[in-house]
Motif scaffolding. Structure first.
Motif, PDB file in Angstrom:
ATOM      1  N   ALA A  53       0.845  -1.211   0.000  1.00  0.00           N
ATOM      2  CA  ALA A  53       0.000   0.000   0.000  1.00  0.00           C
ATOM      3  C   ALA A  53       0.876   1.256   0.000  1.00  0.00           C
ATOM      4  N   LYS A  54       1.918   1.221   0.783  1.00  0.00           N
ATOM      5  CA  LYS A  54       2.798   2.388   0.904  1.00  0.00           C
ATOM      6  C   LYS A  54       3.448   2.731  -0.444  1.00  0.00           C
ATOM      7  N   ILE A  55       3.966   1.721  -1.104  1.00  0.00           N
ATOM      8  CA  ILE A  55       4.629   1.960  -2.402  1.00  0.00           C
ATOM      9  C   ILE A  55       3.616   2.419  -3.448  1.00  0.00           C
ATOM     10  N   LEU A  56       2.441   1.771  -3.443  1.00  0.00           N
ATOM     11  CA  LEU A  56       1.419   2.144  -4.444  1.00  0.00           C
ATOM     12  C   LEU A  56       0.983   3.591  -4.287  1.00  0.00           C
ATOM     13  N   VAL A  57       0.822   4.010  -3.035  1.00  0.00           N
ATOM     14  CA  VAL A  57       0.404   5.391  -2.800  1.00  0.00           C
ATOM     15  C   VAL A  57       1.490   6.354  -3.273  1.00  0.00           C
ATOM     16  N   LYS A  58       2.740   6.015  -2.988  1.00  0.00           N
ATOM     17  CA  LYS A  58       3.834   6.879  -3.470  1.00  0.00           C
ATOM     18  C   LYS A  58       3.754   7.022  -4.987  1.00  0.00           C
ATOM     19  N   ALA A  59       3.443   5.891  -5.647  1.00  0.00           N
ATOM     20  CA  ALA A  59       3.443   5.910  -7.119  1.00  0.00           C
ATOM     21  C   ALA A  59       2.213   6.591  -7.706  1.00  0.00           C
ATOM     22  N   TRP A  60       1.042   6.411  -7.087  1.00  0.00           N
ATOM     23  CA  TRP A  60      -0.211   6.790  -7.745  1.00  0.00           C
ATOM     24  C   TRP A  60      -0.910   8.015  -7.166  1.00  0.00           C
ATOM     25  N   LYS A  61      -0.359   8.595  -6.089  1.00  0.00           N
ATOM     26  CA  LYS A  61      -1.155   9.637  -5.404  1.00  0.00           C
ATOM     27  C   LYS A  61      -1.400  10.874  -6.268  1.00  0.00           C
ATOM     28  N   ASP A  62      -0.529  11.117  -7.258  1.00  0.00           N
ATOM     29  CA  ASP A  62      -0.761  12.290  -8.100  1.00  0.00           C
ATOM     30  C   ASP A  62      -1.013  11.900  -9.564  1.00  0.00           C
ATOM     31  N   GLU A  63      -1.350  10.630  -9.785  1.00  0.00           N
ATOM     32  CA  GLU A  63      -1.552  10.135 -11.162  1.00  0.00           C
ATOM     33  C   GLU A  63      -3.043  10.110 -11.530  1.00  0.00           C
ATOM     34  N   ASP A  64      -3.292   9.971 -12.843  1.00  0.00           N
ATOM     35  CA  ASP A  64      -4.663   9.749 -13.301  1.00  0.00           C
ATOM     36  C   ASP A  64      -5.037   8.314 -12.907  1.00  0.00           C
ATOM     37  N   ILE A  65      -6.055   8.207 -12.076  1.00  0.00           N
ATOM     38  CA  ILE A  65      -6.361   6.919 -11.463  1.00  0.00           C
ATOM     39  C   ILE A  65      -7.427   6.138 -12.235  1.00  0.00           C
ATOM     40  N   SER A  66      -8.018   6.781 -13.268  1.00  0.00           N
ATOM     41  CA  SER A  66      -9.251   6.224 -13.851  1.00  0.00           C
ATOM     42  C   SER A  66      -9.201   4.743 -14.248  1.00  0.00           C
ATOM     43  N   ASN A  67      -8.050   4.255 -14.720  1.00  0.00           N
ATOM     44  CA  ASN A  67      -8.035   2.830 -15.121  1.00  0.00           C
ATOM     45  C   ASN A  67      -7.284   1.932 -14.152  1.00  0.00           C
ATOM     46  N   LYS A  68      -6.867   2.513 -13.032  1.00  0.00           N
ATOM     47  CA  LYS A  68      -6.006   1.707 -12.145  1.00  0.00           C
ATOM     48  C   LYS A  68      -6.821   0.702 -11.330  1.00  0.00           C
ATOM     49  N   LYS A  69      -6.294  -0.525 -11.247  1.00  0.00           N
ATOM     50  CA  LYS A  69      -6.956  -1.516 -10.395  1.00  0.00           C
ATOM     51  C   LYS A  69      -5.921  -2.382  -9.680  1.00  0.00           C
ATOM     52  N   VAL A  70      -6.314  -2.814  -8.479  1.00  0.00           N
ATOM     53  CA  VAL A  70      -5.440  -3.686  -7.697  1.00  0.00           C
ATOM     54  C   VAL A  70      -6.225  -4.951  -7.375  1.00  0.00           C
ATOM     55  N   ILE A  71      -5.711  -6.076  -7.826  1.00  0.00           N
ATOM     56  CA  ILE A  71      -6.382  -7.347  -7.548  1.00  0.00           C
ATOM     57  C   ILE A  71      -5.547  -8.078  -6.496  1.00  0.00           C
ATOM     58  N   CYS A  72      -6.059  -8.073  -5.273  1.00  0.00           N
ATOM     59  CA  CYS A  72      -5.319  -8.690  -4.165  1.00  0.00           C
ATOM     60  C   CYS A  72      -5.669 -10.176  -4.110  1.00  0.00           C
ATOM     61  N   CYS A  73      -4.771 -11.005  -4.629  1.00  0.00           N
ATOM     62  CA  CYS A  73      -5.008 -12.451  -4.620  1.00  0.00           C
ATOM     63  C   CYS A  73      -4.522 -12.986  -3.279  1.00  0.00           C
ATOM     64  N   GLU A  74      -5.276 -12.676  -2.269  1.00  0.00           N
ATOM     65  CA  GLU A  74      -4.924 -13.054  -0.905  1.00  0.00           C
ATOM     66  C   GLU A  74      -6.124 -13.785  -0.318  1.00  0.00           C
ATOM     67  N   ASN A  75      -5.837 -14.551   0.718  1.00  0.00           N
ATOM     68  CA  ASN A  75      -6.914 -15.297   1.357  1.00  0.00           C
ATOM     69  C   ASN A  75      -7.617 -14.423   2.385  1.00  0.00           C
ATOM     70  N   ILE A  76      -8.161 -13.315   1.957  1.00  0.00           N
ATOM     71  CA  ILE A  76      -8.737 -12.361   2.905  1.00  0.00           C
ATOM     72  C   ILE A  76     -10.170 -12.050   2.471  1.00  0.00           C
ATOM     73  N   GLU A  77     -11.114 -12.274   3.391  1.00  0.00           N
ATOM     74  CA  GLU A  77     -12.503 -11.949   3.080  1.00  0.00           C
ATOM     75  C   GLU A  77     -12.640 -10.423   3.029  1.00  0.00           C
ATOM     76  N   HIS A  78     -13.366  -9.941   2.057  1.00  0.00           N
ATOM     77  CA  HIS A  78     -13.549  -8.497   1.881  1.00  0.00           C
ATOM     78  C   HIS A  78     -12.211  -7.765   1.819  1.00  0.00           C
ATOM     79  N   VAL A  79     -11.342  -8.287   1.006  1.00  0.00           N
ATOM     80  CA  VAL A  79     -10.002  -7.694   0.872  1.00  0.00           C
ATOM     81  C   VAL A  79     -10.093  -6.275   0.299  1.00  0.00           C
ATOM     82  N   SER A  80     -11.180  -5.995  -0.413  1.00  0.00           N
ATOM     83  CA  SER A  80     -11.360  -4.688  -1.020  1.00  0.00           C
ATOM     84  C   SER A  80     -11.289  -3.576   0.035  1.00  0.00           C
TER      85      SER A  80
END
Ligand SMILES: NC(=O)c1ccc[n+]([C@@H]2O[C@H](COP(=O)([O-])OP(=O)(O)OC[C@H]3O[C@@H](n4cnc5c(N)ncnc54)[C@H](O)[C@@H]3O)[C@@H](O)[C@H]2O)c1
Ligand SMILES: O=P(O)(O)OC[C@@H](O)[C@@H](O)[C@H](O)[C@H](O)CO
Length: 372
Positions: A101-128
């Motif tokens: 999360a920390k690295i992603l925020v550094k990278a995307w906090k000032d970018e155009d976010i419209s097409n960005k998606k993160v698919i967390c393939c983790e064993n976590i319910e409601h990972v969203s």
């Protein structure tokens, strides 16, 4: 780089499932990890071998990556590449998602976010919501917060038994897999082999209870009996008999509340047990029976079904007795086991934040009265 996906975490599931699915769907993958030895090994041939242990043909497959990057020593390079891609996937384990999360925020906090998606393939319910919270915990201006909160992060369901081996270039796995996102949040992932499904909560509960609750339960008990591998735990009638009352309760819950019919439940339960007995995957039980404290939280695989069952009028006494056994068995295996009082204090801390948790705590305490 519209044809490139950056994947965080090249451990068992990353190399065993997520990277192969992305590559098989026609994308290039850049692997970001913190394990320098792993990265060094893959870098030699920009590939590794995936052993699909139960494949009838083409058992050993070479999986190619475009590049590998260290999240620590190459952070700057990683950030600039992140700014060029739209899709990021992860399989790093819950406790490591905060670093992603920390690295992603550094990278995307000032970018155009419209097409960005993160698919967390983790064993976590409601990972969203879990991952979005991690993103929003970072130091951000109001404007950046609004932008970051628009990143598409769907809930996921992910399942395949994968095991790393001593050879960093070889990962062992199986034919079966499930890897999907919530169609309501992301109707089309754009990745052929990562599909969007409706009713993800029902699929998640079925997989969570019949696979993860079951696999973890047999693993904790099997470890206490000196068993080393998952396949031996799943084969053992003694271990299966210990967990039977709990599995019966889980099936009742899935039938009564999630409306999955008996035949479907039996089909899945048999499928899971058969998969877990695959003795070509030497999966050390410690890689399954891990992180007991987070797994004992109210939302997780043991407490959540008990609470749902209780609230839907299903008897849970046997389930609570089973859980108490599991917790005390695991505690005994520790290098420095907690005293009964300290263990109960720990459970109280974990469960007493709401009425359901308090009820289960009281039932557990009550059961201990009869023991010396
Ligand atoms: N192993 C399985 O069979 C399996 C099956 C289904 C789901 N899962 C889920 O997959 C996820 C990963 O589990 P795993 O078994 O592959 O674990 P693992 O420990 O084998 O792999 C985790 C990988 O993430 C890397 N990592 C750690 N911190 C990182 C960071 N900050 N940035 C980038 N990489 C980082 C590690 O170096 C390691 O390579 C978990 O959420 C797990 O619940 C695993
Ligand atoms: O990180 P965990 O322990 O929640 O789960 C990861 C895997 O152990 C799990 O999904 C197993 O593959 C499965 O439960 C049995 O093999």
């Amino acid at each position: 780089m519209s044809n490139t996906i950056i994947h965080f975490g090249g451990g068992a599931l990353g190399r065993g499932l997520v990277i192969p699915l992305i590559v098989g769907s026609g994308y290039e993958v850049i692997l970001a990890d913190t394990n320098e030895a792993l990265l060094h090994n893959i870098k030699e041939n920009m590939s590794y071998t995936l052993d699909i242990t139960d494949a009838k043909k083409n058992r050993y497959r070479k999986i190619f990556v475009q590049n590998v990057l260290s999240c620590t020593s190459q952070e700057e390079r990683l950030i600039s590449l992140l700014q060029e891609v739209d899709t990021v996937t992860t399989s790093v384990r819950r406790e490591n998602l905060k670093h992603v999360a920390k690295i992603l925020v550094k990278a995307w906090k000032d970018e155009d976010i419209s097409n960005k998606k993160v698919i967390c393939c983790e064993n976590i319910e409601h990972v969203s919501s879990y991952f979005q919270e991690l993103l929003l915990k970072q130091d951000l201006t109001m404007e950046q917060k609004t932008r970051i909160s628009q990143i598409c992060i769907p809930d996921t369901i992910v399942d395949r038994i994968c095991s790393a081996t001593d050879d960093l270039n070889l990962i062992k796995s199986e034919m079966f897999y499930e890897c999907s996102v919530d169609a309501k949040q992301l109707p089309n992932t754009g990745i052929k082999y990562i599909t969007s499904v409706s009713d993800i909560d029902i699929h998640f509960a079925r997989k969570r209870f019949l696979m993860n609750s079951y696999a973890d339960a047999i693993s904790f008990f099997a470890l206490s009996k000196g068993i080393k591998y998952l396949h031996d735990a799943a084969k053992s009638n003694e271990i299966n008999d210990i967990v039977k009352p709990f599995i019966t309760l889980l099936k009742t819950l899935l039938r009564n509340v999630y409306k999955i019919d008996e035949d479907e439940l039996d089909k899945w339960a048999n499928c899971y047990r058969n998969r877990l007995t695959n003795n070509n995957i030497l999966r050390d039980l410690h890689t399954v029976a891990r992180n007991i404290i987070p797994k004992l939280s109210l939302e997780e695989r043991f407490l959540s079904p008990l609470i749902q069952a209780k609230n839907n009028g299903i008897e849970i006494e046997e389930g609570v007795a089973f859980l108490k056994e599991l917790i005390f068995t695991e505690n005994k295996m520790k290098d420095s086991p907690l005293s009964r009082r300290d263990l109960l204090d720990k459970l109280k801390e974990l469960w007493a934040s709401n009425e359901d948790g308090r009820d289960i705590f009281k039932m557990t305490q009550e059961l201990l009265k009869d023991e010396i």
